[in-house]
Enzyme design. Structure first.
Site, PDB file in Angstrom:
ATOM      1  N   HIS A 206     -10.851 -49.332 -14.492  1.00  0.00           N
ATOM      2  CA  HIS A 206      -9.717 -48.443 -14.735  1.00  0.00           C
ATOM      3  C   HIS A 206     -10.119 -47.215 -15.543  1.00  0.00           C
ATOM      4  O   HIS A 206      -9.849 -46.095 -15.116  1.00  0.00           O
ATOM      5  CB  HIS A 206      -8.491 -49.136 -15.320  1.00  0.00           C
ATOM      6  CG  HIS A 206      -7.345 -48.177 -15.280  1.00  0.00           C
ATOM      7  ND1 HIS A 206      -6.800 -47.761 -14.088  1.00  0.00           N
ATOM      8  CD2 HIS A 206      -6.746 -47.442 -16.227  1.00  0.00           C
ATOM      9  CE1 HIS A 206      -5.894 -46.826 -14.323  1.00  0.00           C
ATOM     10  NE2 HIS A 206      -5.838 -46.619 -15.614  1.00  0.00           N
ATOM     11  N   TYR A 210     -10.339 -42.271 -15.612  1.00  0.00           N
ATOM     12  CA  TYR A 210     -10.188 -41.204 -16.606  1.00  0.00           C
ATOM     13  C   TYR A 210     -11.492 -40.455 -16.810  1.00  0.00           C
ATOM     14  O   TYR A 210     -11.488 -39.277 -17.170  1.00  0.00           O
ATOM     15  CB  TYR A 210      -9.640 -41.765 -17.926  1.00  0.00           C
ATOM     16  CG  TYR A 210      -8.273 -42.346 -17.729  1.00  0.00           C
ATOM     17  CD1 TYR A 210      -7.199 -41.508 -17.455  1.00  0.00           C
ATOM     18  CD2 TYR A 210      -8.061 -43.710 -17.729  1.00  0.00           C
ATOM     19  CE1 TYR A 210      -5.952 -42.017 -17.202  1.00  0.00           C
ATOM     20  CE2 TYR A 210      -6.809 -44.233 -17.475  1.00  0.00           C
ATOM     21  CZ  TYR A 210      -5.756 -43.387 -17.216  1.00  0.00           C
ATOM     22  OH  TYR A 210      -4.527 -43.897 -16.951  1.00  0.00           O
ATOM     23  N   HIS A 357      -2.525 -43.405  -2.748  1.00  0.00           N
ATOM     24  CA  HIS A 357      -2.379 -42.997  -4.144  1.00  0.00           C
ATOM     25  C   HIS A 357      -3.633 -42.274  -4.651  1.00  0.00           C
ATOM     26  O   HIS A 357      -3.560 -41.169  -5.156  1.00  0.00           O
ATOM     27  CB  HIS A 357      -2.079 -44.224  -5.011  1.00  0.00           C
ATOM     28  CG  HIS A 357      -2.561 -44.111  -6.425  1.00  0.00           C
ATOM     29  ND1 HIS A 357      -1.957 -43.285  -7.342  1.00  0.00           N
ATOM     30  CD2 HIS A 357      -3.606 -44.677  -7.074  1.00  0.00           C
ATOM     31  CE1 HIS A 357      -2.596 -43.371  -8.501  1.00  0.00           C
ATOM     32  NE2 HIS A 357      -3.609 -44.201  -8.360  1.00  0.00           N
ATOM     33  N   PHE A 358      -4.802 -42.915  -4.482  1.00  0.00           N
ATOM     34  CA  PHE A 358      -5.934 -42.340  -5.213  1.00  0.00           C
ATOM     35  C   PHE A 358      -6.567 -41.144  -4.517  1.00  0.00           C
ATOM     36  O   PHE A 358      -7.361 -40.437  -5.129  1.00  0.00           O
ATOM     37  CB  PHE A 358      -6.943 -43.399  -5.664  1.00  0.00           C
ATOM     38  CG  PHE A 358      -7.719 -44.119  -4.599  1.00  0.00           C
ATOM     39  CD1 PHE A 358      -8.609 -43.460  -3.794  1.00  0.00           C
ATOM     40  CD2 PHE A 358      -7.585 -45.494  -4.458  1.00  0.00           C
ATOM     41  CE1 PHE A 358      -9.351 -44.133  -2.843  1.00  0.00           C
ATOM     42  CE2 PHE A 358      -8.323 -46.182  -3.502  1.00  0.00           C
ATOM     43  CZ  PHE A 358      -9.207 -45.506  -2.695  1.00  0.00           C
ATOM     44  N   ARG A 420      -5.638 -51.919   3.256  1.00  0.00           N
ATOM     45  CA  ARG A 420      -6.667 -50.929   3.010  1.00  0.00           C
ATOM     46  C   ARG A 420      -8.019 -51.524   3.384  1.00  0.00           C
ATOM     47  O   ARG A 420      -8.123 -52.710   3.651  1.00  0.00           O
ATOM     48  CB  ARG A 420      -6.672 -50.533   1.527  1.00  0.00           C
ATOM     49  CG  ARG A 420      -7.122 -51.665   0.617  1.00  0.00           C
ATOM     50  CD  ARG A 420      -7.044 -51.312  -0.856  1.00  0.00           C
ATOM     51  NE  ARG A 420      -8.124 -50.409  -1.248  1.00  0.00           N
ATOM     52  CZ  ARG A 420      -8.556 -50.300  -2.517  1.00  0.00           C
ATOM     53  NH1 ARG A 420      -8.034 -51.039  -3.474  1.00  0.00           N
ATOM     54  NH2 ARG A 420      -9.522 -49.464  -2.816  1.00  0.00           N
TER      55      ARG A 420
END
Lengths: 531, 155
Positions: A206, A210, A357-358, A420
Site C-alpha cells: 500500500h 504513495y 481504479h488504479f 481482473r
C-alpha cells in the site's frame, strides 16, 4: 535515470495495449516478439510500469529537487551506484520475465515460484531507492551542519519525507523477498508461507502507491503553482501533509487483504480506519493545489467563481498534463476510498474495477504528472527546446480521454463481476454485460497507447532534434505566500527523527498483534511453477 | 472571509465527511452483520483432501434452513463445480486450496474471499433471489487461471 524511467514506461505501455485489448477479445499478443502468453505480458507491464518506471523517476527527480533546494550537489558516486543498481536489477528481472520464467505477476505471491533472478532483480530495484534515500539524508545532514537553526527548504523537506516514508515501508517487501523468497527459489528453504509473504507484500504494497504518488505531489505543490503563475499558499500546511503521509501510509496494508482468511476482522477494521486517515492529507492537497491554481488564474485576469480556471495557461504542456492528472486523480481517489471501505470492498475485490481504479491513480495521475514534468525537465537537462508543443498538448488530452474511457469499461465490468488479471478472451465463461465493458476497455487502452506514442515522439524529437538553446537555467519552483515560521511549534515539523519514531509506533500498533498471533508462521507450501 | 478561515472550513468538512463514512461502514458491519473472513484455523495444504470436512466436499444441510458448502480450489478447478442452495437459506462456505492462492467471487453477490494455502476460509451469506451466478477464481493462479470457474444455482 529519467531516461531509464521512460524507457521502462515505453515497454509497459506497449504491453498495456495488449492487456486492454484482451478485454475486448482482440488478440494482438500473438504478434509480440518473445511473448508466450498474456500473463507473461501482464507481469512485464506491472514490473516495468509500477516498479522500474516509478522508482527510476523518483530516484532521479527527487535527487534533483533535493539538491536544488539545498543548493548543494549530492554525492556523485552514490548517484552512479543508484543508476548501476537499477540497471542491473532491471536486467535480471527482464531476463527472468523475458524467458518466461517469472510469469507470476508483479505481486509474486508464493507458492507460485519464479526464477531466482526475478527476486534478485526486484530486490536490487528496491536497494536503488535505499541508496537514493541515503544520498538525500547525507545531503540534508551536510546542509544542516552549514545552516544551523535554519528551516529546511520546503522542496527538500517534501522530497526527504517521501524517501523516509518509503525507507520504512520497503522493509516488508525486503524481508519477504530477500529473507524468504530468494532463498526459497534457490532451493535453500523448502517451504513458503503464502499468508505471511502476502502480508509482508501488502505492508509495502500500500505505501508503495504513495511512493509512486508523492513525487507527483512534490511537483503539484512546488512546481505547478509556478507553471500556473500562482503561489503555494502555506508552507506549514504542506509540511503537515507530508508528515501525515509519512505517519499514515504504512499501517494500512490489510485493506488489500479484507477478503483474506487468517487475519482477524478487528485488525482489518483498524487498518480501514487508518486508511480513511491517510485520505485526509490528499483532501488537503486538493485544497492547497486548487488554491495555488486560483491565485495563478486570477493573476492572469480570471474573475468570478470558476472563470479563473479557464484563464490558466492551457497552452503550457507541462501544466496541462498535470491539470488533467489532477482531474483523473479525483476519480481515482473516490474509487480508492470505496476499495478501502471495509465491507463495500467485497463487491469489487479482484474484479476489473481495481485496475479501473488504479489506472486513474498511478496509471494517469502519476504517469501524466511525470510526463508533464518531462515537458520542462527534458529541455532543462538537454538544453534544447521542446519539439512539437502542439503534439505535447494533444498527447495529454488523448491519454486522459483514453484512461477515462478505459476506466469506465473496467469499472462497469468489475461491478458486474468481470475479474481482473484474467485472459478473458479465452475464458470459458462470460456475461452479456461484459461485452460493452470490454469494448470500452480496449478502446480506452488504444487511446492511451496513442497518447503515450505522441509523448514519446515529442520526447525523442526534443532529445535528437530540439533547437539548442540557453533554455531554462533553473528548475521552476514556487515561493510560498506564508513562508516557514522561524520559531514556535512549526519548527518541530522539521525533526524527522520524531516523526520516524511515531511512524514506527503506528506500524507496531497495526502489525504487532497479527504477528504475535501468527508467528512462527505456517511454512507448509511447496513451490509451483504453473507457467 | 479570510483565507485561513476557508482553509479551516475545508479541512473540517474533509475530516467530517471521512468520519461520517467510517461510522456508516462500521454500522453496516457490526449492526447489520456484513462480515469479512476472520481467523478460522490452519490446515496442511498437502493433506486437505484427507482432512475433514474437506474429505467430503459438497453441499450439506446442517440445520433448519442452514447449509454448508465445503469447496476445494486447486489449479484450475473448484470441487464441487456446481453448487445448489435454496433461496433464503443461510449458506456458509468453508473452503481452502490444495496448491497456490486462488480467489472465490460469486459474482452478483458479496461472497468474495481468498483461498490461501494453509488457511481455512469461511464466510456466511444468504441468497434471496433464485437464479444462477458464476463462481469465478479471481486471483491469478497460473497459466490456466481463466479456466477456473464454477456455478452457484439458487433454487
Amino acid at each position: 535515470m529519467i531516461y531509464l524511467a521512460f524507457g521502462a514506461l515505453a515497454i509497459g505501455i506497449v504491453n498495456g495495449l495488449g492487456q486492454a485489448l484482451n478485454y475486448s477479445r482482440v488478440d494482438i499478443l500473438q504478434y509480440f516478439p518473445g511473448m508466450r502468453d498474456y500473463y507473461q505480458g501482464l507481469t512485464v507491464h506491472g514490473v516495468v510500469n509500477a516498479i522500474v518506471f516509478t522508482f527510476a523517476f523518483a530516484n532521479g527527480f527527487l535527487s534533483l529537487t533535493t539538491s536544488r533546494a539545498l543548493a548543494r550537489p549530492l554525492n556523485g558516486s552514490l548517484l552512479w551506484a543508484v543508476f548501476a543498481t537499477m540497471v542491473l536489477g532491471f536486467l535480471l528481472a527482464a531476463y527472468a520475465m523475458g524467458t518466461g520464467q517469472a510469469s507470476v505477476l508483479y505481486t509474486f505471491y508464493p507458492p507460485l515460484m519464479a526464477h531466482w533472478s526475478y527476486y534478485l532483480g526486484l530486490a536490487l530495484l528496491v536497494v536503488s531507492t535505499w541508496l537514493t534515500g541515503i544520498n538525500l539524508l547525507l545531503g540534508l545532514r551536510g546542509w544542516r551542519k552549514d545552516n544551523p537553526g535554519v528551516r529546511i527548504p520546503l522542496m527538500a523537506f517534501v522530497s526527504v519525507a517521501t524517501y523516509a516514508m518509503w525507507a520504512l515501508a520497503s522493509i516488508g517487501i525486503a524481508v519477504s523477498v530477500v529473507g524468504l523468497l530468494l532463498p526459497w527459489s534457490l532451493g535453500l528453504i523448502e517451504h513458503s508461507d503464502p499468508l505471511l509473504s502476502r502480508t509482508l507484500f501488502w505492508y509495502s504494497g500500500h505505501p508503495i502507491v504513495y511512493f509512486w504518488l508523492l513525487p507527483a505531489y512534490v511537483s503539484w505543490y512546488m512546481m505547478v503553482p509556478k507553471h500556473a503563475g500562482g503561489t503555494l499558499f502555506s508552507d506549514q500546511l504542506t509540511r503537515i501533509v507530508f508528515v501525515l503521509f509519512l505517519l499514515l501510509s504504512i499501517p494500512t496494508g490489510f485493506h488489500h487483504q479484507y477478503t483474506d482468511p487468517g487475519i482477524s476482522t478487528g485488525m482489518k477494521a483498524i487498518h480501514a480506519t487508518l486508511t480513511f486517515g491517510v485520505f485526509f492529507p490528499s483532501m488537503v492537497t486538493a485544497f492547497s493545489v486548487m488554491y495555488a491554481l486560483e491565485i495563478g488564474g486570477r493573476r492572469r485576469g480570471g474573475t468570478g467563481l470558476t472563470n479563473w480556471f479557464f484563464k490558466l495557461d492551457w497552452k503550457n504542456p507541462a501544466l496541462v498534463a498535470q491539470l488533467l492528472a489532477m482531474l483523473t486523480f479525483t476519480l481515482g481517489g473516490i474509487t480508492g476510498l470505496i476499495n478501502a471501505s471495509y465491507n463495500l470492498n467485497a463487491a469489487i475485490h479482484n474484479t476489473a474495477w481495481i485496475p479501473g481504479h488504479f489506472h486513474m491513480t498511478v496509471g494517469s495521475a502519476v504517469t501524466l504528472s511525470f510526463m508533464g514534468i518531462a515537458y520542462w525537465l527534458i529541455p532543462y537537462l538537454t538544453k534544447r527546446e521542446l519539439v512539437g508543443k502542439g503534439m505535447a498538448l494533444l498527447s495529454s488530452w488523448i491519454y486522459t480521454a483514453g484512461v477515462l474511457v478505459m476506466a469506465r469499461g473496467l469499472i462497469s465490468g468489475g461491478l458486474d463481476g468481470m475479474p481482473r488479471r484474467t485472459l478473458i478472451m479465452e475464458a470459458p465463461y462470460e456475461k452479456a454485460t461484459w461485452e460493452l465493458a470490454g469494448m470500452l476497455t480496449g478502446l480506452g487502452g488504444t487511446l492511451m497507447f496513442m497518447g503515450g506514442g505522441a509523448f514519446f515522439a515529442v520526447l525523442i524529437g526534443t532529445v535528437l532534434f530540439g533547437k539548442k538553446s540557453e533554455g531554462p537555467v533553473d528548475i521552476p519552483f514556487t515561493e510560498t505566500h506564508h513562508p516557514p515560521a522561524s520559531s514556535g511549534w512549526e519548527v518541530k515539523l522539521d525533526r524527522f527523527r520524531y516523526w520516524i519514531i511515531a511512524t514506527i509506533i503506528l506500524i507496531l500498533v497495526a502489525y504487532l498483534p497479527f504477528l504475535i498471533q501468527y508467528l512462527p508462521g505456517n511454512f507448509t507450501s511447496t513451490p509451483y511453477q504453473f507457467f | 472571509m479570510t483565507t485561513e478561515k476557508i482553509e479551516k472550513v475545508f479541512l473540517s468538512l474533509s475530516a467530517g465527511m471521512l468520519l461520517v463514512f467510517l461510522v456508516a461502514l462500521f454500522y453496516s458491519a457490526f449492526a447489520m452483520g456484513i462480515h469479512l473472513p476472520d481467523r478460522e484455523g490452519e490446515i496442511h495444504p498437502a493433506e486437505v483432501r484427507s482432512t475433514p470436512p474437506f474429505d467430503e466436499p459438497g453441499v450439506r444441510e446442517v440445520g433448519p434452513n442452514q447449509y454448508e458448502v465445503v469447496m476445494i480450489g486447486s489449479a484450475w478447478s473448484f470441487t464441487p463445480r456446481e453448487v445448489r442452495v435454496p433461496a433464503g437459506a443461510e449458506v456458509t462456505f468453508i473452503s481452502t486450496t490444495t496448491d497456490v492462492i486462488h480467489g472465490v467471487h460469486v459474482e452478483g453477490t458479496r461472497v468474495n474471499f481468498m483461498l490461501i494455502p494453509g488457511q481455512i476460509s469461511k464466510i456466511t451469506s444468504t441468497f434471496r433471489e433464485p437464479g444462477e451466478h458464476l463462481i469465478i477464481c479471481h486471483e491469478f493462479c497460473g497459466a490456466g487461471h481463466h479456466l477456473m470457474y464454477g456455478v452457484l444455482i439458487v433454487e
